[in-house]
Scaffold this motif. Structure first.
Motif, short mmCIF file in Angstrom:
data_model
loop_
_atom_site.label_atom_id
_atom_site.label_comp_id
_atom_site.label_asym_id
_atom_site.label_seq_id
_atom_site.Cartn_x
_atom_site.Cartn_y
_atom_site.Cartn_z
N ASP A 190 15.49 -31.46 59.89
CA ASP A 190 16.60 -31.36 58.97
C ASP A 190 16.14 -30.89 57.58
OD1 ASP A 190 15.30 -33.56 57.91
OD2 ASP A 190 16.77 -35.01 58.64
N GLU A 191 17.06 -30.93 56.64
CA GLU A 191 16.79 -30.44 55.28
C GLU A 191 15.71 -31.27 54.58
OE1 GLU A 191 16.76 -28.03 52.24
OE2 GLU A 191 18.26 -27.68 53.80
N VAL A 192 15.62 -32.54 54.90
CA VAL A 192 14.60 -33.40 54.28
C VAL A 192 13.20 -32.88 54.61
CG1 VAL A 192 13.58 -35.71 54.27
CG2 VAL A 192 16.07 -35.45 54.28
N VAL A 193 12.97 -32.60 55.89
CA VAL A 193 11.67 -32.07 56.31
C VAL A 193 11.45 -30.68 55.73
CG1 VAL A 193 10.24 -31.44 58.28
CG2 VAL A 193 11.75 -33.44 58.42
N LEU A 194 12.48 -29.85 55.76
CA LEU A 194 12.35 -28.49 55.25
C LEU A 194 11.98 -28.48 53.77
CD1 LEU A 194 12.70 -25.49 56.14
CD2 LEU A 194 14.99 -25.62 55.14
N SER A 195 12.58 -29.37 52.99
CA SER A 195 12.28 -29.41 51.55
C SER A 195 10.82 -29.79 51.30
CB SER A 195 13.20 -30.40 50.85
OG SER A 195 12.98 -31.73 51.30
N LYS A 196 10.28 -30.70 52.09
CA LYS A 196 8.86 -31.07 51.96
C LYS A 196 7.96 -29.91 52.35
CE LYS A 196 9.31 -35.38 50.67
NZ LYS A 196 8.81 -35.87 49.36
N LEU A 197 8.37 -29.18 53.39
CA LEU A 197 7.60 -28.02 53.82
C LEU A 197 7.56 -26.97 52.71
CD1 LEU A 197 6.24 -26.99 56.53
CD2 LEU A 197 8.33 -25.65 56.85
N LYS A 198 8.68 -26.74 52.07
CA LYS A 198 8.75 -25.75 50.98
C LYS A 198 7.84 -26.14 49.83
CE LYS A 198 13.55 -24.32 51.84
NZ LYS A 198 14.94 -24.35 51.29
N GLU A 199 7.70 -27.43 49.57
CA GLU A 199 6.87 -27.90 48.46
C GLU A 199 5.39 -27.63 48.70
OE1 GLU A 199 7.57 -32.03 47.85
OE2 GLU A 199 9.72 -31.78 47.46
N ASN A 200 4.98 -27.60 49.95
CA ASN A 200 3.55 -27.58 50.26
C ASN A 200 3.04 -26.30 50.91
OD1 ASN A 200 2.45 -30.47 49.70
ND2 ASN A 200 4.45 -30.78 50.64
N PHE A 201 3.94 -25.43 51.36
CA PHE A 201 3.51 -24.20 52.02
C PHE A 201 4.21 -23.00 51.38
CE2 PHE A 201 2.55 -27.39 55.17
CZ PHE A 201 1.41 -26.92 55.81
N ILE A 202 3.43 -22.13 50.77
CA ILE A 202 4.00 -20.92 50.20
C ILE A 202 4.65 -20.08 51.30
CG2 ILE A 202 3.44 -18.74 49.04
CD1 ILE A 202 1.21 -20.25 47.56
N ALA A 203 4.00 -20.03 52.44
CA ALA A 203 4.50 -19.22 53.57
C ALA A 203 5.36 -20.05 54.52
CB ALA A 203 3.33 -18.59 54.32
N TRP A 204 6.18 -20.95 53.98
CA TRP A 204 6.95 -21.85 54.83
C TRP A 204 7.92 -21.11 55.74
CZ3 TRP A 204 12.25 -21.90 54.49
CH2 TRP A 204 12.83 -21.33 53.34
N ARG A 205 8.41 -19.95 55.30
CA ARG A 205 9.35 -19.19 56.13
C ARG A 205 8.75 -18.75 57.45
NH1 ARG A 205 10.44 -17.74 50.89
NH2 ARG A 205 12.62 -17.94 50.19
N ASP A 206 7.42 -18.61 57.48
CA ASP A 206 6.74 -18.21 58.72
C ASP A 206 6.66 -19.36 59.72
OD1 ASP A 206 6.32 -15.71 57.60
OD2 ASP A 206 4.33 -16.25 56.83
N LEU A 207 7.01 -20.57 59.28
CA LEU A 207 6.82 -21.76 60.10
C LEU A 207 8.11 -22.32 60.68
CD1 LEU A 207 4.28 -23.58 57.76
CD2 LEU A 207 3.76 -22.11 59.72
N VAL A 208 9.24 -21.73 60.31
CA VAL A 208 10.52 -22.24 60.78
C VAL A 208 11.42 -21.12 61.29
CG1 VAL A 208 10.52 -24.29 59.30
CG2 VAL A 208 11.51 -22.15 58.46
N GLU A 209 12.34 -21.50 62.16
CA GLU A 209 13.41 -20.61 62.61
C GLU A 209 14.72 -21.38 62.54
OE1 GLU A 209 12.96 -18.82 66.39
OE2 GLU A 209 11.13 -17.71 65.88
N PRO A 210 15.80 -20.75 62.04
CA PRO A 210 17.09 -21.44 62.01
C PRO A 210 17.56 -21.80 63.41
CG PRO A 210 17.12 -19.45 60.65
CD PRO A 210 15.87 -19.39 61.47
N SER A 211 18.19 -22.98 63.52
CA SER A 211 18.75 -23.44 64.79
C SER A 211 20.04 -24.18 64.47
CB SER A 211 17.77 -24.35 65.53
OG SER A 211 18.31 -24.80 66.75
#
Length: 273
Positions: A190-211
């Motif tokens: 969910d958004e909680v996990v995604l926000s933490k990912l954004k804080e710590n990974f510059i390339a976070w977009r490479d690690l997720v796909e919308p579902s």
């Protein structure tokens, strides 16, 4: 090249190994759920003492798994595993901590490192990512428990950095195995996990796909990326690419079995020279 394979020991226990970690002086293995004594919903090779299973069955299962790898079960060192980012330096003094009871495990830790021979490091998993780390040059090993919290906190990276501080490990020398865990095919966050990912990974977009209204997170690549960031060569990081949620006949899955299941174990150990 084969990335990860399963084999059956003489005592009936099935476990997995990484070919690139099969080298002199290193013992490692990742258990399956096959070959133990536990009853449903922990059937059969549950190694977790903290999930409600009969403790004596779990101890017998641990004996069987260790026998399959030819290590001494009473010497195994475990951690409490609190989904944090603490890395604990294991010495000979910690030998056997948590081997027979959960209360004895290393408190507050989710990663263990050592350069002490004949001290097996073992952590437990049911969807979270096992990360095995070997420094064949300075003869040191580490293991990390990387759920989403540990992954976004970069616990695998912190484990290698701790090995650098304590053992003079060089990231470029490290060999890494990323074991069976929930894959990007099944891990929606969910958004909680995604926000933490954004804080710590510059390339976070490479690690997720919308579902839909959620995102599918690739924990495998997130752990690979954080290790590459500090200099571990991509070619020395091997991902098993086995999803525990897709393969509940072989592995325990917290998500796939709705929270009521056992734990596989991952272990790494230096042998005596």
């Amino acid at each position: 090249m084969q990335k990860f394979f399963l084999q059956q020991a003489d005592n009936g226990v099935w476990f997995g190994m990484f070919p690139h970690l099969l080298r002199k002086g290193i013992v490692h293995g990742i258990s399956t759920r096959l070959g133990g004594t536990s009853l449903p919903p922990y059937a059969t090779l549950n190694l977790g003492l903290h999930v409600g299973d009969d403790a004596e069955r779990v101890r017998e299962n641990r004996q069987r798994f260790c026998q399959a790898l030819e290590i001494e079960a009473e010497r195994v060192v475990n951690a409490e595993q609190v989904h944090g980012d603490k890395v604990f330096l294991v010495t000979d003094r910690e030998t056997g901590r948590g081997a027979r009871d959960y209360a004895g495990a290393i408190k507050g830790a989710d990663a263990l490192i050592t350069n002490s021979p004949n001290v097996p490091l073992m952590l437990f998993f049911a969807d979270c990512v096992p990360v095995l780390i070997v420094d064949p040059i300075h003869r040191a090993v580490g293991i990390s428990h990387a759920g989403w919290k540990g992954t976004v906190a970069k616990i695998a990276q912190k484990t290698v950095l701790a090995m650098q501080r304590h053992f003079a490990t060089t990231a470029a020398d490290c060999l890494v195995g990323i074991g069976p865990s929930i894959g990007p095919c099944c891990y929606e966050v969910d958004e909680v996990v995604l926000s933490k990912l954004k804080e710590n990974f510059i390339a976070w977009r490479d690690l997720v796909e919308p579902s839909g209204e959620r995102w599918r997170l690739d924990l495998w690549q997130a752990n690979r990326l954080q290790l590459e960031e500090i200099g571990v060569p991509s070619g020395q990081i091997v991902i098993s690419e086995v999803c525990t949620n897709c393969n509940t006949e072989l592995f325990f899955s917290h998500r796939g079995e709705k929270g009521c299941t056992g734990r596989i174990g991952a272990v790494v150990m230096l042998q005596m020279e």
